[in-house]
Design a protein around this motif. Sequence first.
Motif, mmCIF file in Angstrom:
data_model
loop_
_atom_site.group_PDB
_atom_site.id
_atom_site.type_symbol
_atom_site.label_atom_id
_atom_site.label_comp_id
_atom_site.label_asym_id
_atom_site.label_seq_id
_atom_site.Cartn_x
_atom_site.Cartn_y
_atom_site.Cartn_z
ATOM 1 N N ASP A 33 0.977 -1.126 0.008
ATOM 2 C CA ASP A 33 0.089 0.231 -0.048
ATOM 3 C C ASP A 33 0.869 1.245 -0.180
ATOM 4 O OD1 ASP A 33 -2.248 -1.646 0.007
ATOM 5 O OD2 ASP A 33 -2.336 -1.370 2.430
ATOM 6 N N ASP A 34 2.085 1.297 0.512
ATOM 7 C CA ASP A 34 2.869 2.274 0.642
ATOM 8 C C ASP A 34 3.747 2.619 -0.773
ATOM 9 O OD1 ASP A 34 2.164 2.795 3.158
ATOM 10 O OD2 ASP A 34 3.658 1.345 4.047
ATOM 11 N N VAL A 70 5.864 6.421 -1.604
ATOM 12 C CA VAL A 70 7.293 6.659 -0.887
ATOM 13 C C VAL A 70 7.908 7.684 -1.278
ATOM 14 C CG1 VAL A 70 7.591 4.025 -0.445
ATOM 15 C CG2 VAL A 70 8.284 4.947 -2.181
ATOM 16 N N PHE A 71 7.713 8.268 -2.391
ATOM 17 C CA PHE A 71 8.527 9.477 -2.922
ATOM 18 C C PHE A 71 7.770 10.521 -2.586
ATOM 19 C CE2 PHE A 71 10.365 6.081 -5.594
ATOM 20 C CZ PHE A 71 11.635 6.287 -5.222
ATOM 21 N N ASN A 72 6.611 10.614 -2.004
ATOM 22 C CA ASN A 72 5.665 11.701 -1.672
ATOM 23 C C ASN A 72 6.269 12.603 -0.480
ATOM 24 O OD1 ASN A 72 4.156 11.082 -3.774
ATOM 25 N ND2 ASN A 72 2.293 10.815 -2.626
ATOM 26 N N ARG A 73 6.125 14.189 -0.629
ATOM 27 C CA ARG A 73 6.440 14.677 0.627
ATOM 28 C C ARG A 73 5.892 14.643 1.752
ATOM 29 N NH1 ARG A 73 7.677 21.271 -0.518
ATOM 30 N NH2 ARG A 73 8.374 20.104 -2.340
ATOM 31 N N PHE A 74 6.645 14.476 3.044
ATOM 32 C CA PHE A 74 5.990 14.274 4.315
ATOM 33 C C PHE A 74 5.345 12.814 4.281
ATOM 34 C CE2 PHE A 74 5.353 19.166 3.932
ATOM 35 C CZ PHE A 74 6.678 19.237 4.686
ATOM 36 N N TYR A 75 5.600 12.031 3.461
ATOM 37 C CA TYR A 75 4.701 10.627 3.684
ATOM 38 C C TYR A 75 5.531 9.763 4.646
ATOM 39 C CZ TYR A 75 2.184 6.333 2.566
ATOM 40 O OH TYR A 75 1.565 5.158 2.747
ATOM 41 N N LYS A 83 2.941 1.798 9.156
ATOM 42 C CA LYS A 83 3.213 0.499 9.499
ATOM 43 C C LYS A 83 4.703 0.359 10.054
ATOM 44 C CE LYS A 83 -0.137 -1.342 6.157
ATOM 45 N NZ LYS A 83 -0.170 -2.535 5.061
ATOM 46 N N THR A 84 5.370 1.562 10.314
ATOM 47 C CA THR A 84 6.651 1.528 10.751
ATOM 48 C C THR A 84 6.504 1.136 12.067
ATOM 49 O OG1 THR A 84 7.121 3.113 9.087
ATOM 50 C CG2 THR A 84 8.824 2.739 10.950
ATOM 51 N N THR A 85 7.627 0.191 12.549
ATOM 52 C CA THR A 85 7.645 -0.170 14.072
ATOM 53 C C THR A 85 8.216 0.968 14.893
ATOM 54 O OG1 THR A 85 9.793 -1.077 13.620
ATOM 55 C CG2 THR A 85 7.952 -2.603 13.114
ATOM 56 N N ASP A 86 7.781 0.852 16.037
ATOM 57 C CA ASP A 86 8.294 1.602 16.982
ATOM 58 C C ASP A 86 9.643 1.852 17.405
ATOM 59 O OD1 ASP A 86 5.831 2.549 17.604
ATOM 60 O OD2 ASP A 86 5.354 1.111 19.366
ATOM 61 N N THR A 87 10.649 0.790 16.993
ATOM 62 C CA THR A 87 11.949 0.495 17.203
ATOM 63 C C THR A 87 12.703 1.617 16.065
ATOM 64 O OG1 THR A 87 12.035 -1.247 15.704
ATOM 65 C CG2 THR A 87 11.688 -1.553 18.309
ATOM 66 N N VAL A 88 11.985 1.688 15.079
ATOM 67 C CA VAL A 88 12.400 2.645 13.931
ATOM 68 C C VAL A 88 12.303 4.142 14.090
ATOM 69 C CG1 VAL A 88 12.434 3.225 11.440
ATOM 70 C CG2 VAL A 88 12.300 0.950 12.245
ATOM 71 N N ILE A 105 13.674 7.774 -10.949
ATOM 72 C CA ILE A 105 13.973 6.929 -9.705
ATOM 73 C C ILE A 105 12.656 6.203 -9.517
ATOM 74 C CG2 ILE A 105 13.272 8.856 -8.282
ATOM 75 C CD1 ILE A 105 15.555 7.676 -6.138
ATOM 76 N N SER A 106 12.846 4.777 -8.946
ATOM 77 C CA SER A 106 11.920 3.991 -8.681
ATOM 78 C C SER A 106 12.113 3.132 -7.664
ATOM 79 C CB SER A 106 11.591 3.090 -10.043
ATOM 80 O OG SER A 106 12.667 2.501 -10.486
ATOM 81 N N VAL A 107 11.018 2.263 -7.227
ATOM 82 C CA VAL A 107 11.202 1.400 -6.125
ATOM 83 C C VAL A 107 10.428 0.179 -6.248
ATOM 84 C CG1 VAL A 107 9.642 2.452 -4.731
ATOM 85 C CG2 VAL A 107 11.359 1.077 -3.289
ATOM 86 N N GLN A 108 10.994 -1.048 -5.746
ATOM 87 C CA GLN A 108 10.113 -2.245 -5.647
ATOM 88 C C GLN A 108 10.713 -2.932 -5.019
ATOM 89 O OE1 GLN A 108 10.704 -3.263 -9.894
ATOM 90 N NE2 GLN A 108 12.452 -4.659 -9.447
#
Length: 525
Positions: A461-462, A466-471, A475-480, A502-505
Amino acid sequence: MLNQKKIIFEDIDMRQYFRGKPINVLLAILKNAGVMVGILIAATLVSFGFRVLGFHESNFIMMYILGVLLIANFTTGYLYGILSSVLGVLIFNFFFTEPYYTLVAYSPEYPITFVIMLIVALITSTIAARAKRESRRAELREKRINILYQIERNLLAVKNIGQVADVAAKDISQLFGVSIIVCLADIHGELDICHIEGNDIFDSETERMARRETYESGIPCGAGTELFSDSRAYFMPISGQSGVLGVIGIGLRDGVQIIDNLKIFLETVGAQIAMALERERLYEKQQQTKTEMERERLRGNLLRAISHDLRTPLTGILGSASTVIENYYALTDDVKKEFLQGIFEDAEWLNNLVDNILSMTRFDDGTTQISREMEAVEEIISEAVSRVKNRAGKHEIKISIPDELIMIPADGTLIEQVVVNLLDNAIKHTPDGSGINVSVKPEKQRVVFEVSDNGPGIPGDDLPYVFNRFYKSEKTTDTVRRGIGLGLTICKSIIEAHGGVISVQNKPSGGAVFRFTLPIEEQMK
């Protein structure tokens, strides 16, 4: 639409707009005189036929009146109709009244017949010429309205001021069949937005001075005017509510002058162009205002994000420093080192955050300068890895670079920042002991950079955001340690500014891979 416009323009009689050379006027006179003589000869020959057949003289008179009516219809102006009326009476008297082939009439009825015939012929020719003239005027008015409608419709479809000049020049040139220049003022008041249609006769010093004088004074200059009368073109200002917005120039052939009808028509076209210009300028101002409002909103969001996310590291730094200062002699060296390590990590995180914030604000303000120089890819990767090595912890960073030297035209500092941000992202979102791979390979006319890991990857879903500003992923864990969502945005801005992508997968085997490409050039341009 273009075919329809072409038909409309070709139907317009150019003599309605331009005064030509005397030889052209003489040809027009000879043409009209030839039509008059031909019709009178034809009427005479038909009348001779009537006499052979024994018809009454009234038929001869009607034939000459018909001839006068035809002459008035096929010639220009009143002169030829009036002249043919007089000639018709004289010819009738000469050929068809006794004694024949003289201008003497024996019968006392003939003078009255001649007068009535002349009056009827004059009235008929005058009415026919007037009807023709009014019909022609109505036709021209209709065509002018159609032309203005076509120009207005074309101007409504433009997207910017440059297209206004382009469309206006093409339409006016097709309308009059002459060379046209349309110059519009930019935001600084300079006539820099120009479009020429046809032959470029507007580049001489005289034409440029006439164009400039027209723009500055707001009065027509060039051929047919008192100012720059030796010019080969006539220049007319485009005036709007805010003053003179530009200039229309019409190239003229030698001996040709513009008459008042054309000047009035051009003023109407100029008014349409002025309306289109003011509409586009208003739209640009609205877009600029909207951009400024959006920029202020983003700045507000940035300030709120900074104030929130800076508290945690600053609180940690203050707490650790205060504890060491207050309990300096009571703490062992190992504890002090642990506190100092925490201070160092928080300070380094803050330093990286400030770098990203400064880069983002420069991109927003348009002040970032891309200083391209031929850079060695190996040096960029090595410097970026050395910058993150202290905070890599137990992560193992592997580098894969070809043996041959790869040079790219780029701003080395900015590309290094991209690699640092991608490595930081991988370090934060993968567990200790994970491997991070940095690879570079040439591919056709570009270089492909990859930063991959074997962590949990990015939630599906993310991925689009991921390249959007302030996104920031929920689902990020508290340890991060969560940033403010600028690192990847900065990466995208820098790569696109270099003409890359630039891209991500996610990898099928687990983990994520960030890939960006930069163009290869053999030498700097």
